[in-house]
Design a protein around this motif. Structure first.
Motif, PDB file in Angstrom:
ATOM      1  N   PHE A  37     -14.320 -14.666  -8.717  1.00 48.61           N
ATOM      2  CA  PHE A  37     -14.018 -13.398  -8.063  1.00 48.61           C
ATOM      3  C   PHE A  37     -14.362 -13.436  -6.584  1.00 48.61           C
ATOM      4  O   PHE A  37     -15.395 -13.978  -6.184  1.00 48.61           O
ATOM      5  CB  PHE A  37     -14.816 -12.247  -8.700  1.00 48.61           C
ATOM      6  N   PHE A  38     -13.492 -12.835  -5.802  1.00 49.83           N
ATOM      7  CA  PHE A  38     -13.771 -12.489  -4.411  1.00 49.83           C
ATOM      8  C   PHE A  38     -13.884 -10.965  -4.402  1.00 49.83           C
ATOM      9  O   PHE A  38     -12.917 -10.276  -4.733  1.00 49.83           O
ATOM     10  CB  PHE A  38     -12.639 -12.924  -3.479  1.00 49.83           C
ATOM     11  N   ILE A  39     -15.048 -10.471  -4.030  1.00 48.78           N
ATOM     12  CA  ILE A  39     -15.285  -9.027  -4.027  1.00 48.78           C
ATOM     13  C   ILE A  39     -15.696  -8.623  -2.621  1.00 48.78           C
ATOM     14  O   ILE A  39     -16.727  -9.072  -2.119  1.00 48.78           O
ATOM     15  CB  ILE A  39     -16.373  -8.633  -5.039  1.00 48.78           C
ATOM     16  N   ILE A 100     -16.573  -0.884  -3.275  1.00 48.17           N
ATOM     17  CA  ILE A 100     -15.672  -2.036  -3.390  1.00 48.17           C
ATOM     18  C   ILE A 100     -14.329  -1.722  -2.733  1.00 48.17           C
ATOM     19  O   ILE A 100     -13.721  -0.697  -3.001  1.00 48.17           O
ATOM     20  CB  ILE A 100     -15.472  -2.444  -4.864  1.00 48.17           C
ATOM     21  N   ARG A 101     -13.913  -2.626  -1.867  1.00 43.44           N
ATOM     22  CA  ARG A 101     -12.607  -2.500  -1.198  1.00 43.44           C
ATOM     23  C   ARG A 101     -11.552  -3.379  -1.854  1.00 43.44           C
ATOM     24  O   ARG A 101     -10.393  -2.989  -1.962  1.00 43.44           O
ATOM     25  CB  ARG A 101     -12.738  -2.845   0.275  1.00 43.44           C
ATOM     26  N   GLY A 111      -5.391  -8.958  -8.389  1.00 40.52           N
ATOM     27  CA  GLY A 111      -6.133  -8.336  -7.309  1.00 40.52           C
ATOM     28  C   GLY A 111      -5.997  -6.829  -7.304  1.00 40.52           C
ATOM     29  O   GLY A 111      -4.962  -6.282  -7.696  1.00 40.52           O
ATOM     30  N   LEU A 112      -7.066  -6.169  -6.886  1.00 39.99           N
ATOM     31  CA  LEU A 112      -7.075  -4.718  -6.705  1.00 39.99           C
ATOM     32  C   LEU A 112      -7.532  -4.423  -5.288  1.00 39.99           C
ATOM     33  O   LEU A 112      -8.424  -5.103  -4.758  1.00 39.99           O
ATOM     34  CB  LEU A 112      -8.059  -4.055  -7.676  1.00 39.99           C
ATOM     35  N   ARG A 113      -6.939  -3.413  -4.678  1.00 29.41           N
ATOM     36  CA  ARG A 113      -7.362  -2.973  -3.349  1.00 29.41           C
ATOM     37  C   ARG A 113      -7.559  -1.468  -3.382  1.00 29.41           C
ATOM     38  O   ARG A 113      -6.706  -0.738  -3.869  1.00 29.41           O
ATOM     39  CB  ARG A 113      -6.333  -3.340  -2.286  1.00 29.41           C
ATOM     40  N   PHE A 114      -8.685  -1.029  -2.862  1.00 29.60           N
ATOM     41  CA  PHE A 114      -9.009   0.387  -2.814  1.00 29.60           C
ATOM     42  C   PHE A 114      -8.909   0.863  -1.376  1.00 29.60           C
ATOM     43  O   PHE A 114      -9.325   0.160  -0.459  1.00 29.60           O
ATOM     44  CB  PHE A 114     -10.429   0.635  -3.323  1.00 29.60           C
ATOM     45  N   GLU A 115      -8.353   2.048  -1.195  1.00 22.87           N
ATOM     46  CA  GLU A 115      -8.295   2.637   0.137  1.00 22.87           C
ATOM     47  C   GLU A 115      -9.703   3.005   0.576  1.00 22.87           C
ATOM     48  O   GLU A 115     -10.533   3.394  -0.234  1.00 22.87           O
ATOM     49  CB  GLU A 115      -7.411   3.888   0.140  1.00 22.87           C
ATOM     50  N   SER A 116      -9.973   2.888   1.861  1.00 23.91           N
ATOM     51  CA  SER A 116     -11.308   3.189   2.383  1.00 23.91           C
ATOM     52  C   SER A 116     -11.520   4.688   2.467  1.00 23.91           C
ATOM     53  O   SER A 116     -10.580   5.480   2.487  1.00 23.91           O
ATOM     54  CB  SER A 116     -11.489   2.566   3.763  1.00 23.91           C
ATOM     55  N   ALA A 117     -12.781   5.093   2.539  1.00 27.73           N
ATOM     56  CA  ALA A 117     -13.122   6.510   2.654  1.00 27.73           C
ATOM     57  C   ALA A 117     -12.561   7.090   3.942  1.00 27.73           C
ATOM     58  O   ALA A 117     -12.157   8.247   3.989  1.00 27.73           O
ATOM     59  CB  ALA A 117     -14.640   6.688   2.603  1.00 27.73           C
ATOM     60  N   GLU A 118     -12.534   6.279   5.037  1.00 32.46           N
ATOM     61  CA  GLU A 118     -12.003   6.782   6.297  1.00 32.46           C
ATOM     62  C   GLU A 118     -10.531   7.148   6.137  1.00 32.46           C
ATOM     63  O   GLU A 118     -10.066   8.144   6.656  1.00 32.46           O
ATOM     64  CB  GLU A 118     -12.136   5.754   7.422  1.00 32.46           C
ATOM     65  N   HIS A 119      -9.786   6.309   5.384  1.00 35.50           N
ATOM     66  CA  HIS A 119      -8.368   6.586   5.173  1.00 35.50           C
ATOM     67  C   HIS A 119      -8.206   7.878   4.387  1.00 35.50           C
ATOM     68  O   HIS A 119      -7.373   8.713   4.701  1.00 35.50           O
ATOM     69  CB  HIS A 119      -7.706   5.423   4.429  1.00 35.50           C
ATOM     70  N   ILE A 144       2.918   0.771  -4.148  1.00 36.10           N
ATOM     71  CA  ILE A 144       3.241  -0.437  -4.889  1.00 36.10           C
ATOM     72  C   ILE A 144       2.271  -1.517  -4.456  1.00 36.10           C
ATOM     73  O   ILE A 144       2.131  -1.796  -3.267  1.00 36.10           O
ATOM     74  CB  ILE A 144       4.697  -0.873  -4.638  1.00 36.10           C
ATOM     75  N   VAL A 145       1.577  -2.085  -5.412  1.00 36.35           N
ATOM     76  CA  VAL A 145       0.592  -3.117  -5.127  1.00 36.35           C
ATOM     77  C   VAL A 145       1.248  -4.466  -5.351  1.00 36.35           C
ATOM     78  O   VAL A 145       1.724  -4.765  -6.439  1.00 36.35           O
ATOM     79  CB  VAL A 145      -0.640  -2.961  -6.046  1.00 36.35           C
ATOM     80  N   SER A 146       1.296  -5.279  -4.302  1.00 37.32           N
ATOM     81  CA  SER A 146       1.889  -6.607  -4.393  1.00 37.32           C
ATOM     82  C   SER A 146       0.784  -7.644  -4.496  1.00 37.32           C
ATOM     83  O   SER A 146      -0.178  -7.611  -3.728  1.00 37.32           O
ATOM     84  CB  SER A 146       2.740  -6.895  -3.153  1.00 37.32           C
TER      85      SER A 146
END
Length: 152
Positions: A37-39, A100-101, A111-119, A144-146
């Protein structure tokens, strides 16, 4: 009662639940096969725990790798702690789930990507703004997550 269903929050909660399930399996059984994992997480998160020298080196975000050497993985419903090796210096970190981002397992191109709190804060409407009716509400396209960028 809310006028809309907050699918974004529900989706993020489900994705973080998936991370907890995966990490609990690794906590019990270790990493199977070529999985690793890359976290990436927000080091500024108030509940993130890491050594001062790491926080100074990574003041905004940090990517950790769980692959060949890690120890003491402990997972709870809010996050996980793990001891990693930084230049032959073991350091224990606590990573809150909501810090976690990204969570990536390159072995299976996941892979999963989470939007930041600032966004998320930028998307909030001004309290003084006129109320929108359902007919006036802006329509948003589905995200859409690529996974192409994580492919080898």
């Amino acid at each position: 009662m809310k006028k809309t269903i907050d699918y974004g929050t529900l989706m993020h909660r489900a994705m973080r639940g998936l991370i907890v399930d995966v990490l609990k399996q690794v906590e019990r059984e270790g990493l199977p096969g070529d999985h690793h994992f890359f976290i990436t997480f927000d080091t500024r998160h108030p509940r993130a725990q890491l050594a001062d020298w790491l926080r100074e080196r990574y003041p905004d975000e940090m990517t950790i790798v769980m692959q060949h050497w890690f120890d003491g993985l402990k997972v709870d419903s809010d996050g996980f702690s793990v001891t990693l090796n930084f230049g032959n210096v073991p350091e224990t970190l606590y990573v809150p789930l909501d810090s976690i981002r990204t969570f990536v397992d390159p072995a299976v191109e996941f892979g999963l990507r989470f939007e930041s709190a600032e966004h998320d804060a930028d998307d909030d409407t001004d309290e003084d703004a006129p109320m929108e009716t359902d007919a006036d509400a802006p329509r948003h396209e589905a995200e859409i997550v690529s996974l192409d960028r994580f492919r080898k």
